[in-house]
Design a protein around this motif. Sequence first.
Motif, PDB file in Angstrom:
ATOM      1  N   PHE A  22      -7.742  11.135  -3.361  1.00 15.92           N
ATOM      2  CA  PHE A  22      -6.698  10.442  -4.123  1.00 15.92           C
ATOM      3  C   PHE A  22      -6.654  10.951  -5.556  1.00 15.92           C
ATOM      4  O   PHE A  22      -5.596  11.327  -6.069  1.00 15.92           O
ATOM      5  CB  PHE A  22      -6.967   8.936  -4.104  1.00 15.92           C
ATOM      6  N   PRO A  46      -1.972   6.415 -12.849  1.00 11.57           N
ATOM      7  CA  PRO A  46      -2.884   5.846 -11.852  1.00 11.57           C
ATOM      8  C   PRO A  46      -2.278   4.685 -11.076  1.00 11.57           C
ATOM      9  O   PRO A  46      -2.381   4.626  -9.852  1.00 11.57           O
ATOM     10  CB  PRO A  46      -4.076   5.382 -12.697  1.00 11.57           C
ATOM     11  N   THR A  47      -1.642   3.771 -11.780  1.00  3.27           N
ATOM     12  CA  THR A  47      -1.006   2.652 -11.094  1.00  3.27           C
ATOM     13  C   THR A  47       0.041   3.127 -10.113  1.00  3.27           C
ATOM     14  O   THR A  47       0.067   2.717  -8.941  1.00  3.27           O
ATOM     15  CB  THR A  47      -0.332   1.713 -12.116  1.00  3.27           C
ATOM     16  N   ARG A  48       0.882   4.015 -10.546  1.00  2.00           N
ATOM     17  CA  ARG A  48       1.975   4.466  -9.690  1.00  2.00           C
ATOM     18  C   ARG A  48       1.443   5.247  -8.489  1.00  2.00           C
ATOM     19  O   ARG A  48       1.926   5.093  -7.370  1.00  2.00           O
ATOM     20  CB  ARG A  48       2.944   5.312 -10.505  1.00  2.00           C
ATOM     21  N   ALA A  95      -1.437   4.823  -7.138  1.00  2.18           N
ATOM     22  CA  ALA A  95      -2.098   3.862  -6.249  1.00  2.18           C
ATOM     23  C   ALA A  95      -1.072   3.133  -5.388  1.00  2.18           C
ATOM     24  O   ALA A  95      -1.310   2.869  -4.203  1.00  2.18           O
ATOM     25  CB  ALA A  95      -2.912   2.857  -7.062  1.00  2.18           C
ATOM     26  N   LEU A  96       0.064   2.792  -5.984  1.00  2.00           N
ATOM     27  CA  LEU A  96       1.112   2.122  -5.206  1.00  2.00           C
ATOM     28  C   LEU A  96       1.608   3.031  -4.089  1.00  2.00           C
ATOM     29  O   LEU A  96       1.805   2.597  -2.953  1.00  2.00           O
ATOM     30  CB  LEU A  96       2.270   1.725  -6.126  1.00  2.00           C
ATOM     31  N   ALA A 132      -0.059   5.465  -2.717  1.00  2.00           N
ATOM     32  CA  ALA A 132      -1.132   5.584  -1.724  1.00  2.00           C
ATOM     33  C   ALA A 132      -1.149   4.375  -0.809  1.00  2.00           C
ATOM     34  O   ALA A 132      -1.308   4.493   0.410  1.00  2.00           O
ATOM     35  CB  ALA A 132      -2.477   5.734  -2.433  1.00  2.00           C
ATOM     36  N   ALA A 133      -0.964   3.199  -1.399  1.00  2.00           N
ATOM     37  CA  ALA A 133      -0.965   1.979  -0.585  1.00  2.00           C
ATOM     38  C   ALA A 133       0.138   2.039   0.464  1.00  2.00           C
ATOM     39  O   ALA A 133      -0.086   1.750   1.640  1.00  2.00           O
ATOM     40  CB  ALA A 133      -0.793   0.754  -1.477  1.00  2.00           C
ATOM     41  N   GLN A 134       1.320   2.438   0.058  1.00  2.00           N
ATOM     42  CA  GLN A 134       2.437   2.472   1.004  1.00  2.00           C
ATOM     43  C   GLN A 134       2.207   3.518   2.094  1.00  2.00           C
ATOM     44  O   GLN A 134       2.413   3.254   3.280  1.00  2.00           O
ATOM     45  CB  GLN A 134       3.747   2.748   0.261  1.00  2.00           C
ATOM     46  N   LEU A 136      -0.684   5.033   3.040  1.00  2.00           N
ATOM     47  CA  LEU A 136      -1.832   4.734   3.894  1.00  2.00           C
ATOM     48  C   LEU A 136      -1.552   3.533   4.794  1.00  2.00           C
ATOM     49  O   LEU A 136      -2.020   3.484   5.933  1.00  2.00           O
ATOM     50  CB  LEU A 136      -3.072   4.470   3.034  1.00  2.00           C
ATOM     51  N   GLY A 137      -0.800   2.578   4.277  1.00  2.00           N
ATOM     52  CA  GLY A 137      -0.440   1.432   5.106  1.00  2.00           C
ATOM     53  C   GLY A 137       0.387   1.854   6.301  1.00  2.00           C
ATOM     54  O   GLY A 137       0.172   1.382   7.425  1.00  2.00           O
ATOM     55  N   THR A 192      11.278   3.566  -1.746  1.00  2.00           N
ATOM     56  CA  THR A 192      10.103   2.849  -2.256  1.00  2.00           C
ATOM     57  C   THR A 192       9.245   3.764  -3.125  1.00  2.00           C
ATOM     58  O   THR A 192       8.919   3.443  -4.274  1.00  2.00           O
ATOM     59  CB  THR A 192       9.254   2.319  -1.079  1.00  2.00           C
ATOM     60  N   ARG A 212      10.884   4.723  -6.341  1.00  2.00           N
ATOM     61  CA  ARG A 212      10.808   3.673  -7.350  1.00  2.00           C
ATOM     62  C   ARG A 212       9.403   3.578  -7.938  1.00  2.00           C
ATOM     63  O   ARG A 212       9.234   3.483  -9.166  1.00  2.00           O
ATOM     64  CB  ARG A 212      11.206   2.322  -6.736  1.00  2.00           C
ATOM     65  N   TYR A 213       8.375   3.632  -7.090  1.00  2.00           N
ATOM     66  CA  TYR A 213       7.008   3.556  -7.595  1.00  2.00           C
ATOM     67  C   TYR A 213       6.719   4.689  -8.579  1.00  2.00           C
ATOM     68  O   TYR A 213       5.997   4.513  -9.556  1.00  2.00           O
ATOM     69  CB  TYR A 213       6.005   3.622  -6.441  1.00  2.00           C
ATOM     70  N   PRO A 230       8.902  -2.229 -13.040  1.00  2.00           N
ATOM     71  CA  PRO A 230       8.935  -2.711 -11.662  1.00  2.00           C
ATOM     72  C   PRO A 230      10.320  -3.203 -11.280  1.00  2.00           C
ATOM     73  O   PRO A 230      10.759  -3.061 -10.172  1.00  2.00           O
ATOM     74  CB  PRO A 230       7.938  -3.876 -11.663  1.00  2.00           C
ATOM     75  N   ALA A 279       3.033  -2.626   6.880  1.00  2.00           N
ATOM     76  CA  ALA A 279       2.485  -1.373   6.364  1.00  2.00           C
ATOM     77  C   ALA A 279       2.231  -1.478   4.864  1.00  2.00           C
ATOM     78  O   ALA A 279       1.158  -1.104   4.373  1.00  2.00           O
ATOM     79  CB  ALA A 279       3.428  -0.217   6.662  1.00  2.00           C
ATOM     80  N   GLN A 280       3.202  -2.027   4.125  1.00  2.00           N
ATOM     81  CA  GLN A 280       3.039  -2.111   2.678  1.00  2.00           C
ATOM     82  C   GLN A 280       1.922  -3.071   2.303  1.00  2.00           C
ATOM     83  O   GLN A 280       1.074  -2.761   1.460  1.00  2.00           O
ATOM     84  CB  GLN A 280       4.358  -2.555   2.041  1.00  2.00           C
ATOM     85  N   GLY A 323      -1.481  -1.732   3.492  1.00  2.00           N
ATOM     86  CA  GLY A 323      -1.851  -0.581   2.681  1.00  2.00           C
ATOM     87  C   GLY A 323      -2.410  -1.016   1.337  1.00  2.00           C
ATOM     88  O   GLY A 323      -3.405  -0.463   0.856  1.00  2.00           O
ATOM     89  N   LEU A 324      -1.789  -2.020   0.754  1.00  2.00           N
ATOM     90  CA  LEU A 324      -2.328  -2.532  -0.507  1.00  2.00           C
ATOM     91  C   LEU A 324      -3.729  -3.093  -0.287  1.00  2.00           C
ATOM     92  O   LEU A 324      -4.662  -2.794  -1.043  1.00  2.00           O
ATOM     93  CB  LEU A 324      -1.418  -3.619  -1.078  1.00  2.00           C
ATOM     94  N   THR A 344      -6.302  -0.233   0.136  1.00  2.00           N
ATOM     95  CA  THR A 344      -6.707   0.476  -1.079  1.00  2.00           C
ATOM     96  C   THR A 344      -7.403  -0.461  -2.067  1.00  2.00           C
ATOM     97  O   THR A 344      -8.258  -0.008  -2.833  1.00  2.00           O
ATOM     98  CB  THR A 344      -5.494   1.113  -1.776  1.00  2.00           C
ATOM     99  N   PRO A 389      -7.445   2.151  -9.492  1.00  2.00           N
ATOM    100  CA  PRO A 389      -6.204   1.587 -10.035  1.00  2.00           C
ATOM    101  C   PRO A 389      -5.714   0.407  -9.200  1.00  2.00           C
ATOM    102  O   PRO A 389      -5.193  -0.576  -9.742  1.00  2.00           O
ATOM    103  CB  PRO A 389      -5.208   2.756  -9.950  1.00  2.00           C
ATOM    104  N   TRP A 428       5.617  -5.247  -8.538  1.00  2.00           N
ATOM    105  CA  TRP A 428       5.918  -3.970  -7.921  1.00  2.00           C
ATOM    106  C   TRP A 428       6.304  -4.112  -6.448  1.00  2.00           C
ATOM    107  O   TRP A 428       7.225  -3.452  -5.970  1.00  2.00           O
ATOM    108  CB  TRP A 428       4.712  -3.025  -8.028  1.00  2.00           C
ATOM    109  N   ARG A 437      13.594  -5.552   0.021  1.00  2.00           N
ATOM    110  CA  ARG A 437      14.489  -4.559   0.613  1.00  2.00           C
ATOM    111  C   ARG A 437      14.200  -4.361   2.091  1.00  2.00           C
ATOM    112  O   ARG A 437      15.121  -4.306   2.921  1.00  2.00           O
ATOM    113  CB  ARG A 437      14.342  -3.227  -0.134  1.00  2.00           C
TER     114      ARG A 437
END
Lengths: 199, 199
Positions: free
Chosen positions: A130, A149-151, A153-154, A156-158, A160-161, A189, A192-193, A199, B157-158, B161-162, B165, B173, B185, B192
């Motif tokens: 990551f 980092p925040t963006r 991570a978001l 990555a969350a989406q 990986l999810g 998504t 936007r991230y 946000p 998934a979202q 995923g959160l 992580t 992060p 966020w 949507r």
Amino acid sequence: MTDRAPAALTDTSDAAPRRSDATRAGILAAARERFAADGYERATIRAIAKDARIDPSMVMRYYGSKEGLFAAATSVDLRMPDFTRVPREEVGRLLVTHFLDVWEDAGQLTALLRVGITNQAGAERMREIFAQQLLPVARGVCPDPAQAPTRAALCAAQVLGLALTRYVLRFPPSAELTGEEITDWLAPTLQRYLTADRP
Amino acid sequence: MTDRAPAALTDTSDAAPRRSDATRAGILAAARERFAADGYERATIRAIAKDARIDPSMVMRYYGSKEGLFAAATSVDLRMPDFTRVPREEVGRLLVTHFLDVWEDAGQLTALLRVGITNQAGAERMREIFAQQLLPVARGVCPDPAQAPTRAALCAAQVLGLALTRYVLRFPPSAELTGEEITDWLAPTLQRYLTADRP
DNA sequence: TAGCGTTGCCAACAAGCGTTGACCAACAGA
DNA sequence: TCTGTTGGTCAACGCTTGTTGGCAACGCTA
């Protein structure tokens, strides 16, 4: 007593080719499959050796230990494109399609995801990937680098999810979506991230 | 020879309270912690018993087997609110805050997530929870009920995923974000996925 | 052909696992 | 007080795991 160093972790044409290279590669391929299918603990060295049609002790000789084998089997290169050369409004879409490509073509990522969740070393490996591969992309694309980092991570969350529900847990709706559908839904998504001012 | 049935899986005041209820609860609490921290295979019955300051054989007596203990330890109720009574444009935000609440207050979800990834039964359990608890929400909220599975899967998934992580892989992060930041966020994303006419 | 490093198999090891059954202490009802 | 049930410990079982060391066959070089 000659080869104390157990594993040749860098397999990219470094020295003279050995007669056992095919065996080594076979072990690695079997290991990736088993790790991906079963996770770290259930993927036994004996099973991997059986898949590779080899004695378990060979695995130990070539990779030192189960941890060593895992490390060799999950060295992942996400092959990130240069996102700074892409029109800003298309980075989201490109990121989704790229991840789908990488994920479909090799079992390494599923293996890594499965192992990253049970195994401490696996989680550490994922954090490295990551930080070294996704974070720079965010840094180059998002408006305020301090927010990278925040963006990242978001994103990555989406991503990986999606991988989790689609490839590991196999939620039927997620597994049955086509690549295009996923792209259409996830691209905005990630866009936007990465690039939205707030946000 | 009286109690052949090993486990009282429904612990909610059904019959007379037993002297061993505290022990049972202790085992369950220890099991949840261990499953959450270590995953299915590494969470050994011996370790769980040690945490609960009890002999391993008691775990077997009360829950029949390791599988039985796992089933009892991961019976999850997401406590979904009635989303049809909420203004349509707020369902995304409510969904995020609700999930954050549920996730923070009990280790059960982390346990389930960790186990769902290595263990076949765990994955099945997660699919059940998805189908029985999240899918109905999507069905009641999204414009075309035929799309409910897709939309619910995207939300899953979202959210997962959160959780992955943040709670399991502990990407810095993601783990350091506040609840408000996450809500800000993710709410538009889920909104949507649930209510937009098209991707 | 002799010597030597490499490749591979075999058998075993110690440790840890889930699981079982015998056994004891405390309690409740007669 | 006797008796049967319950809560709990202890020691062991059969099995699988990662790991090790010995030993035979191969292929190269001299």
